[in-house]
Scaffold this active site. Structure first.
Site, short mmCIF file in Angstrom:
data_model
loop_
_atom_site.label_atom_id
_atom_site.label_comp_id
_atom_site.label_asym_id
_atom_site.label_seq_id
_atom_site.Cartn_x
_atom_site.Cartn_y
_atom_site.Cartn_z
N SER A 228 29.77 1.45 2.98
CA SER A 228 28.34 1.12 3.02
C SER A 228 27.56 2.34 3.47
O SER A 228 27.69 2.79 4.61
CB SER A 228 28.09 -0.03 3.99
N HIS B 71 28.69 0.75 -1.60
CA HIS B 71 27.87 -0.41 -1.22
C HIS B 71 26.51 0.07 -0.70
O HIS B 71 26.44 0.93 0.17
CB HIS B 71 28.61 -1.20 -0.13
N GLY C 53 21.42 -7.22 8.61
CA GLY C 53 20.27 -6.46 9.10
C GLY C 53 20.65 -5.13 9.73
O GLY C 53 19.88 -4.19 9.68
N GLY D 205 24.02 -2.24 10.79
CA GLY D 205 25.42 -1.84 10.81
C GLY D 205 25.93 -1.86 12.25
O GLY D 205 25.16 -2.06 13.19
N GLY D 206 27.22 -1.67 12.40
CA GLY D 206 27.80 -1.50 13.73
C GLY D 206 27.91 -2.76 14.57
O GLY D 206 28.10 -2.69 15.79
N GLY E 278 30.64 -6.53 7.09
CA GLY E 278 30.13 -6.51 8.46
C GLY E 278 31.23 -6.47 9.50
O GLY E 278 32.09 -7.35 9.55
N GLY E 279 31.25 -5.39 10.26
CA GLY E 279 32.21 -5.30 11.37
C GLY E 279 33.65 -5.04 10.95
O GLY E 279 34.58 -5.23 11.74
N GLY F 9 31.01 0.23 6.83
CA GLY F 9 29.96 1.22 7.11
C GLY F 9 30.38 2.17 8.20
O GLY F 9 30.97 3.23 7.94
C1 DX5 Z 1 24.71 -5.38 7.32
C2 DX5 Z 1 25.02 -4.72 6.00
C3 DX5 Z 1 26.34 -4.06 5.98
C4 DX5 Z 1 26.50 -2.94 6.97
C5 DX5 Z 1 27.93 -2.94 7.43
O1 DX5 Z 1 23.54 -6.11 7.20
O2 DX5 Z 1 25.00 -5.65 4.95
O3 DX5 Z 1 26.71 -3.64 4.67
O4 DX5 Z 1 26.18 -1.68 6.47
O5 DX5 Z 1 28.09 -2.00 8.43
P1 DX5 Z 1 29.31 -2.05 9.44
O6 DX5 Z 1 30.54 -1.83 8.64
O7 DX5 Z 1 28.99 -0.92 10.36
O8 DX5 Z 1 29.29 -3.39 10.11
ZN ZN Z 2 25.83 -5.05 2.93
#
Ligand code: DX5
Ligand code: ZN
Length: 218
Positions: free
Chosen positions: A8, A33, A142, A144-145, A176-177, A197
């Site tokens: 992502s 993504h 909404g 990342g992380g 996510g996560g 991400g």
């Molecule tokens: C969250 C996004 C995800 C995000 C994931 O709303 O849809 O795609 O970038 O990030 P990580 O992997 O850091 O949770």
């Molecule tokens: Zn996403």
């Protein structure tokens, strides 16, 4: 089928976006993504079609475009022309979901439906024939992380059962996560595609992170 990995770019260095995309492609990414956020459906703002056009110039990998926005139906043509290969809309934003999916197909993109953690799989049973990808949010969308929500594992199993009962072949994607520490059990639970991400872009060496991800996923 091996588990696909979709970095992502929300967690990438936006000042070097093309180089970041090339780096994860080189490391072995299957899809890129792209998170579109409107500051309305989700609290955060991110990017729109012009940036997707720029990413399109940097890679031939499929662009997996996740629309976290209200009224996504107004912009399907814009995202398709910008180069989106997959257009994923949230069930929660589409009262006319069937029509939106047909419109995505009309624009020659693969269709995706996204479910928030609180939205049951049953809410999309009637449209699954129109769907190429179901994306299960494993955080509230909404940002990342955030931390992976564990109940996603049983939701993957429910969705797999629906897929089998209906004789369909859509892909199950989880977002996510996800990181090296939990990717193994999420893939084992039945996810076909993992969105990652910070788990990739915050790592020092993308190639060794990918090697580790490939080692622990099916
Ligand atoms: C969250 C996004 C995800 C995000 C994931 O709303 O849809 O795609 O970038 O990030 P990580 O992997 O850091 O949770
Ligand atoms: Zn996403």
């Amino acid at each position: 089928m091996k588990t696909k990995i979709a970095p992502s770019i929300l967690a990438a260095d936006f000042g070097r976006l093309a180089a970041e995309v090339e780096a994860v492609q080189e490391a072995g990414a299957d899809w890129i993504h792209v998170d579109v956020m409107d500051g309305h459906f989700v609290p955060n703002l991110s990017i729109g079609p012009p940036v997707i056009e720029a990413i399109r110039q940097a890679t031939k990998l499929p662009l997996d475009v996740h629309l976290m926005m209200t009224n996504p139906e107004r912009y399907i043509g814009d995202f398709a022309s910008a180069g989106a290969d997959h257009i994923l809309v949230h069930q929660e934003t589409c009262p006319h979901l069937h029509a939106v999916l047909q419109d995505i197909r009309k624009h020659k993109a693969r269709t995706g439906v996204v479910l928030n953690p609180a939205t049951p799989c049953d809410t999309i049973s009637e449209v699954l024939e129109e769907v190429d990808i179901v994306l299960l949010m494993s955080v509230n969308p909404g940002f990342g992380g955030q931390q992976f929500i564990e109940s996603t594992l049983s939701k993957i199993a429910k969705l797999q059962k629906q897929r089998q009962d209906l004789g369909l072949d859509f892909e199950i994607e989880v977002d996510g996560g996800v990181k090296v520490g939990n990717a193994g059990r999420i893939s084992e639970a039945g996810a076909d595609v993992l969105v990652i991400g910070t788990g990739i872009f915050a790592s020092k060496d993308y190639a060794s992170t990918f090697a580790e991800l490939r080692r622990i996923t099916a």
